[in-house]
Design a protein around this motif. Structure first.
Motif, PDB file in Angstrom:
ATOM      1  N   CYS A  10      41.801   2.337 -12.379  1.00 18.93           N
ATOM      2  CA  CYS A  10      41.751   1.726 -13.638  1.00 18.93           C
ATOM      3  C   CYS A  10      41.060   2.567 -14.399  1.00 18.93           C
ATOM      4  O   CYS A  10      39.945   3.289 -14.161  1.00 18.93           O
ATOM      5  CB  CYS A  10      40.758   0.514 -13.624  1.00 18.93           C
ATOM      6  SG  CYS A  10      40.406  -0.421 -15.090  1.00 18.93           S
ATOM      7  N   ASP A  11      41.570   2.967 -15.879  1.00 19.63           N
ATOM      8  CA  ASP A  11      41.326   3.862 -16.385  1.00 19.63           C
ATOM      9  C   ASP A  11      39.981   3.611 -17.201  1.00 19.63           C
ATOM     10  O   ASP A  11      39.222   4.578 -17.640  1.00 19.63           O
ATOM     11  CB  ASP A  11      42.177   4.338 -17.656  1.00 19.63           C
ATOM     12  CG  ASP A  11      41.947   5.536 -18.298  1.00 19.63           C
ATOM     13  OD1 ASP A  11      40.959   6.235 -17.801  1.00 19.63           O
ATOM     14  OD2 ASP A  11      42.661   5.649 -19.275  1.00 19.63           O
ATOM     15  N   ASN A  12      39.568   2.093 -17.348  1.00 20.20           N
ATOM     16  CA  ASN A  12      38.379   1.651 -17.890  1.00 20.20           C
ATOM     17  C   ASN A  12      37.029   1.675 -17.062  1.00 20.20           C
ATOM     18  O   ASN A  12      36.069   1.878 -17.328  1.00 20.20           O
ATOM     19  CB  ASN A  12      38.425   0.453 -18.334  1.00 20.20           C
ATOM     20  CG  ASN A  12      37.501  -0.112 -19.175  1.00 20.20           C
ATOM     21  OD1 ASN A  12      36.946   0.426 -20.244  1.00 20.20           O
ATOM     22  ND2 ASN A  12      36.834  -1.237 -18.896  1.00 20.20           N
ATOM     23  N   LYS A  29      40.869  -5.593 -18.110  1.00 19.03           N
ATOM     24  CA  LYS A  29      41.632  -4.981 -19.197  1.00 19.03           C
ATOM     25  C   LYS A  29      42.988  -5.046 -18.799  1.00 19.03           C
ATOM     26  O   LYS A  29      43.369  -4.763 -17.503  1.00 19.03           O
ATOM     27  CB  LYS A  29      41.092  -3.616 -19.452  1.00 19.03           C
ATOM     28  CG  LYS A  29      39.591  -3.360 -19.924  1.00 19.03           C
ATOM     29  CD  LYS A  29      39.573  -3.624 -21.426  1.00 19.03           C
ATOM     30  CE  LYS A  29      38.344  -3.285 -22.064  1.00 19.03           C
ATOM     31  NZ  LYS A  29      38.065  -3.735 -23.509  1.00 19.03           N
ATOM     32  N   THR A  32      45.786  -0.960 -17.854  1.00 19.65           N
ATOM     33  CA  THR A  32      44.801   0.044 -17.559  1.00 19.65           C
ATOM     34  C   THR A  32      44.860   1.076 -16.254  1.00 19.65           C
ATOM     35  O   THR A  32      44.182   2.095 -16.166  1.00 19.65           O
ATOM     36  CB  THR A  32      43.479  -0.291 -17.690  1.00 19.65           C
ATOM     37  OG1 THR A  32      42.974  -1.032 -16.782  1.00 19.65           O
ATOM     38  CG2 THR A  32      42.962  -0.719 -19.077  1.00 19.65           C
TER      39      THR A  32
END
Length: 461
Positions: A10-12, A29, A32
């Motif tokens: 997950c990029d977040n 999110k 992501t």
């Protein structure tokens, strides 16, 4: 050679998954998850890169709790009172600090200016964004004496090459500008990707902890206002400090978001000048305008961030709603708390603001979280609503409850002393703060109040 595996991160928040998921189960999110290749990179990047530094790594061993010394290591004085305060008293040896901020806000200027002042330390400044010539020109602009014999510049993007130069130069402090431009050969992705940022930060963390050399990482802020890269980057480092401010204004605010060695409520204020950043030792003077005599909707509050008191100017504008639905806008103040205070003003005091637009602004670009601002917010809104200015020489501090009572605030003596120092003659304070309080040692006249109506009656008669 083992076959590379595919993982999704997950990029977040940094949550990992063996397959792609539309919605992250950790942070909630959507879209992501990004694909990365995993080839034992976590262990390889942390061990091989740190070992390439050539330092003798201290082997960890089991210790009894009673045998561990509780004394703190002497902190490194950064020769910057504002930065020292935000760090908790100075830079801790062996720590890793992340300095974040929007592009062009002054992160590189702050770090380069601070490093030029540390003439007694051997510093390696690694730049992945600027050339050595650009750094030299900036150093000549920031310092009257840029001939720093112990200040070493390296323009490099490869983590392995950086560690080779660390082995050759043996610095006492390492600055990476920025972490998003550094890449390691152990990860098959471009610089700035999730895997690269995470593995490079992990390798630098291992180097800092095993060698005792502090590392300062400079990171970028995304358009959402968060640090670029996975959230795990903030978990890796010891301290996260954020450089804030508007590029169109001259003031910059250094705020601590995470600090394992100090408080996260400290605040540092700088003024951007042609010759660099100037420390603002008395923020109250710059946060107050020159003259607001005869202007309605302006109230002065005595606020505290960390251990530092300062006076803040609260500005409010109340006008009739032009399109039926009233607007509520707050800059530098919590919007939900503004809505609550407006409801208190309407329900408990009797002023009808249902069909009016309310705009609130904290002067100087400051973002304040002190509950003692409540009284000044209500006073500024009412002053603009009735178009009656508050007399000069009045300031206030007090938290407002849902029943309209003025609740006591902490460190009232520091707030009063700051107001008296800047020449204020009258101050409204909560009545409960007078318990065990000696009023005779102050020349400023105090007006204790128990309800919002009493405060407004003292201000407007």
């Amino acid at each position: 050679m083992a076959k590379d595996k595919i993982a999704y991160v997950c990029d977040n928040c940094g949550q990992e998954s063996p397959k792609w998921i539309g919605k992250c189960p950790s942070c909630g999110k959507w879209n992501t998850f990004k694909e990365i290749r995993v080839a034992d990179t976590r262990q390889q990047a942390a061990t091989s890169a740190a070992a390439a530094a050539g330092h003798k790594l201290r082997k960890n061993k089991v210790l009894r709790l009673r045998d561990i010394s509780a004394q703190d290591d002497p902190r490194i004085d950064m020769h910057d009172a504002e930065l020292n305060r935000v760090l908790g008293g100075g830079l801790v040896p062996g720590s890793i600090v992340l300095l974040g901020g929007e592009p062009g806000i002054g992160k590189s200027t702050l770090s380069l200016q601070t490093m030029l002042a540390l003439t007694d330390m051997r510093i390696l400044y690694v730049s992945g964004e600027e050339s050595a010539h650009q750094l030299k020109m900036r150093a000549e602009r920031l310092s009257s004496n840029p001939q720093h014999d112990n200040f070493l510049i390296l323009c490099e993007n490869s983590l392995e090459t950086i560690f080779e130069h660390i082995e050759d130069t043996q610095p006492q402090l390492v600055v990476i500008d920025s972490i998003q431009t550094i890449a390691t050969e152990d990860v098959e992705s471009s610089a700035g990707s999730i895997a690269q940022v995470r593995e490079c930060a992990s390798a630098l963390l291992r180097f800092a902890k095993t060698s005792g050399v502090p590392v300062i990482l400079i990171g970028h802020i995304t358009k959402e206002g968060t640090l670029a890269g996975p959230k795990i980057l903030e978990h890796i480092v010891d301290t996260v400090i954020q450089f804030e401010g508007d590029q169109h204004y001259m003031y910059r605010i250094l705020r601590s978001i995470k600090n394992r060695f100090g408080s996260t409520s400290e605040l540092g204020i700088y003024e951007m000048q042609q010759t660099g950043l100037r420390q603002v030792s008395n923020p109250s003077e710059l946060l107050l305008t020159e003259d607001h005599d005869g202007l309605s909707g302006v109230a002065i509050s005595s606020a505290i961030e960390g251990v530092r008191p300062f006076l803040v100017e609260t500005q409010a504008l109340v006008s009739s709603a032009a399109y039926g639905t009233p607007q509520r806008s707050a800059t530098g103040f919590d919007q939900r708390r503004l809505n609550m205070l407006l409801a208190v003003l309407e329900k408990r005091v009797g002023f009808k603001l249902m069909q009016k637009d309310v705009f609130l602004n904290i002067a100087g670009g400051l973002r304040v979280t002190d509950m003692a601002m409540d009284l000044s917010v209500i006073a500024a809104v009412l002053s603009s609503n009735v178009d009656t200015p508050i007399e000069n020489g009045w300031c206030m501090a007090g938290e407002v409850g849902l029943s309209g009572e003025v609740r006591p605030v902490n460190r009232i003596e520091q707030r009063i002393a700051e107001a008296e120092k800047l020449g204020f003659a009258n101050m409204i304070i909560p009545k409960y703060n007078l318990q065990g309080f000696d009023r005779r040692k102050y020349n400023i006249e105090l007006h204790p109040v128990r309800k919002v109506e009493e405060a407004l009656r003292a201000l407007f008669g």
